[in-house]
Design an enzyme around this catalytic site. Structure first.
Site, PDB file in Angstrom:
ATOM      1  N   ASN A  16      33.213   5.801  32.689  1.00  0.00           N
ATOM      2  CA  ASN A  16      32.112   5.644  33.636  1.00  0.00           C
ATOM      3  C   ASN A  16      30.948   6.590  33.392  1.00  0.00           C
ATOM      4  O   ASN A  16      29.934   6.519  34.081  1.00  0.00           O
ATOM      5  CB  ASN A  16      32.631   5.768  35.073  1.00  0.00           C
ATOM      6  CG  ASN A  16      33.514   4.574  35.422  1.00  0.00           C
ATOM      7  OD1 ASN A  16      33.563   3.599  34.678  1.00  0.00           O
ATOM      8  ND2 ASN A  16      34.219   4.663  36.530  1.00  0.00           N
ATOM      9  N   CYS A  46      34.081  -9.121  41.630  1.00  0.00           N
ATOM     10  CA  CYS A  46      35.253  -8.904  40.798  1.00  0.00           C
ATOM     11  C   CYS A  46      36.443  -8.843  41.751  1.00  0.00           C
ATOM     12  O   CYS A  46      36.282  -8.971  42.958  1.00  0.00           O
ATOM     13  CB  CYS A  46      35.116  -7.636  39.973  1.00  0.00           C
ATOM     14  SG  CYS A  46      35.476  -6.180  40.901  1.00  0.00           S
ATOM     15  N   ASP A  68      38.992   5.420  42.506  1.00  0.00           N
ATOM     16  CA  ASP A  68      39.590   5.035  41.221  1.00  0.00           C
ATOM     17  C   ASP A  68      40.942   5.693  40.978  1.00  0.00           C
ATOM     18  O   ASP A  68      41.581   5.414  39.971  1.00  0.00           O
ATOM     19  CB  ASP A  68      38.656   5.385  40.064  1.00  0.00           C
ATOM     20  CG  ASP A  68      37.436   4.499  40.079  1.00  0.00           C
ATOM     21  OD1 ASP A  68      36.462   4.809  39.379  1.00  0.00           O
ATOM     22  OD2 ASP A  68      37.453   3.496  40.813  1.00  0.00           O
ATOM     23  N   ARG A 122      40.523  -2.421  29.376  1.00  0.00           N
ATOM     24  CA  ARG A 122      39.096  -2.239  29.659  1.00  0.00           C
ATOM     25  C   ARG A 122      38.777  -0.774  29.865  1.00  0.00           C
ATOM     26  O   ARG A 122      37.699  -0.304  29.535  1.00  0.00           O
ATOM     27  CB  ARG A 122      38.711  -3.004  30.937  1.00  0.00           C
ATOM     28  CG  ARG A 122      38.796  -4.491  30.802  1.00  0.00           C
ATOM     29  CD  ARG A 122      38.183  -5.151  32.013  1.00  0.00           C
ATOM     30  NE  ARG A 122      36.874  -4.561  32.313  1.00  0.00           N
ATOM     31  CZ  ARG A 122      36.085  -4.989  33.294  1.00  0.00           C
ATOM     32  NH1 ARG A 122      36.467  -5.975  34.071  1.00  0.00           N
ATOM     33  NH2 ARG A 122      34.921  -4.417  33.508  1.00  0.00           N
TER      34      ARG A 122
END
Ligand code: EPZ
Length: 416
Positions: free
Chosen positions: A23, A116, A304, A396
């Protein structure tokens, strides 16, 4: 579609090298659009999302050369100011090309990112902020079409704290005329890493690391050299793993000053951690203790890390309560963990976890990036074999996770 086969019950012992932060790398790579000079980046993680953004950037004409974790960008021959749906639909962070293209070339056409799994994730704040900087924005045919001869500095306060919103507006403001004030700005370490890079490129930014960024626009930015900060979410994921399985691991190439709340929670779980300048040694014996928390923006508990801590809570010696305040649907790992024998009830955005003595391996399915990581942790703590399907989600955001975990004793193999 690849799967992971995990046989649980193994303690983790040995060293793990933490990769660069996904990120931070994503916005930093997009910053390559802001200059005709060379951006020489190191510690860029080898992730599917990085491949996607590099493909998207190369399509604009940005010159990209990559050698493992080193990436050099040159924006002297950009010809296309568009980010097509085919690429944007696979990764929402593609929206980060909007601010840079608009600021440098006066125009950008970016597909509206779809939602998403974890939430609708609109980009209204990105659009509102760019309009405040003078952009004329229309949305048609699923595309954001932004135009502005020259952006003009403005005072912007986003309605909520948005990480990529802050990053998009920050990048745009560096080349706007005059002063921009970004209030309610995100303070995540990855935003700070981007801001530090922009300053290295000649941008003028005050208040880095705070929720109020003051930017004096400059005529142009030059190239720079920058090492991407290490990934605090990856590091915390491995700390949760050893908390769940027991063992003694040494994390290398990690920072130790940007975890705070999460580290306190790991200590509450019973993890014994010793900090080096760029390393964390984590030792765990005995059963994890339960921890409750609610996710909030940095420096609060990171959303996260929510799924990974929940995996540890499923086998803790008591009950815990987890509240997710950032995304509206970030509990999809709950049903999968319950398939492994966990005892989790959700009630709106709160999950009530009752620690069980043991999980038992079963086939499960990854639904999003951090959920996948939490299922790997739960599977390593479970008895017997677990097959995790759809692990493209994992790829990912994690650089060869099964390779790193196998190297410290986990029984985990990728099945093509
Ligand atoms: C970033 O996503 C991260 N992604 C996410 O990491 C992370 O979970 C999230 O920040 C929160 O920390 C990257 O940095 C590439 P937001 P982002 O804008 O920027 C709402 C991972 O696992 N919102 O901070 O998209 C939004 O719906 C990923 O690595 C609006 O309503 O998140 C959410 O509820 C997952 N309008 C909240 O704000 C907007 O215009 C925070 O979103 C923007 C956001």
């Amino acid at each position: 579609m690849d799967k992971l086969q995990v046989v649980g019950g193994k303690r983790l012992e040995g060293e793990i090298v933490i990769s660069g932060a996904k990120n931070a790398a994503l916005p930093i790579l997009c910053a390559g659009l802001l200059t005709s000079g060379d951006l020489e980046l190191s510690n860029v993680p080898r992730l599917h999302d990085v491949k996607t953004i590099l493909k998207l950037l190369a399509q604009t004409g940005l010159k990209v050369t990559q050698d493992d974790e080193k990436v050099t960008l040159n924006g002297s021959a950009i010809t296309t100011l568009e980010a097509p749906y085919e690429l944007v639909k696979t990764m929402r962070a593609s929206i980060l090309v909007l601010g840079p293209l608009l600021a440098r070339f006066g125009e950008a056409k970016v597909s509206l990112p779809g939602g998403c799994a974890i939430g609708s994730r609109p980009v209204d704040q990105h659009i509102k902020g760019l309009q405040a900087l003078g952009a004329d924005i229309t949305i048609e045919g699923g595309y954001i079409h932004a135009r502005c001869k020259k952006l003009k500095g403005a005072r912007i306060r986003t309605d909520m704290i948005t990480v990529t919103g802050t990053e998009n507006l920050l990048m745009a403001a560096t080349l706007a005329d005059g002063e921009t004030i970004l209030e309610n700005a995100a303070r995540e370490p990855e935003v700070t890493d981007l801001a530090n890079l922009l300053v290295a490129m000649g941008a003028r930014i005050e208040g880095i690391g705070t929720d109020r960024l003051v930017i004096q626009g400059v005529a142009e930015l030059h190239g720079a050299r920058h090492a991407v900060i290490s990934d605090r979410i990856e590091a915390a994921t491995f700390l949760c793993a050893v908390a769940a399985t027991g063992g003694d691991i040494l994390l290398r190439n990690t920072r130790t000053d940007y975890f705070d709340v999460a580290l306190d929670k790991l200590r509450e779980i019973g993890l014994v951690m010793t900090m080096g300048p760029e390393s964390i040694r984590a030792q765990m014996g005995g059963r994890p203790k339960p921890v409750s928390f609610r996710t909030t923006e940095y420096p609060g508990f990171p959303t996260d890390m929510q799924a990974q801590f929940m995996a540890v809570d499923t086998i803790a010696s008591g009950s815990s309560r987890i509240t997710e305040t950032i995304f509206e649907n970030r509990f999809m790992h709950v049903q999968e963990m319950n398939r492994l024998g966990a005892s989790i009830q959700t009630e709106g955005n709160t999950a009530h976890v009752k620690g069980v003595d043991r999980l038992v391996g079963a086939p499960v399915m990854a639904t999003d990036l951090r959920a996948s990581a939490s299922l790997v942790i739960a599977a390593m703590a479970a008895q017997g074999t677990t097959i995790i399907d759809r692990i493209y989600h994992l790829d990912r955001g994690y650089d060869r996770m099964e390779v790193k975990l196998s190297a410290v004793g986990a029984d985990i193999v990728r099945i093509k």
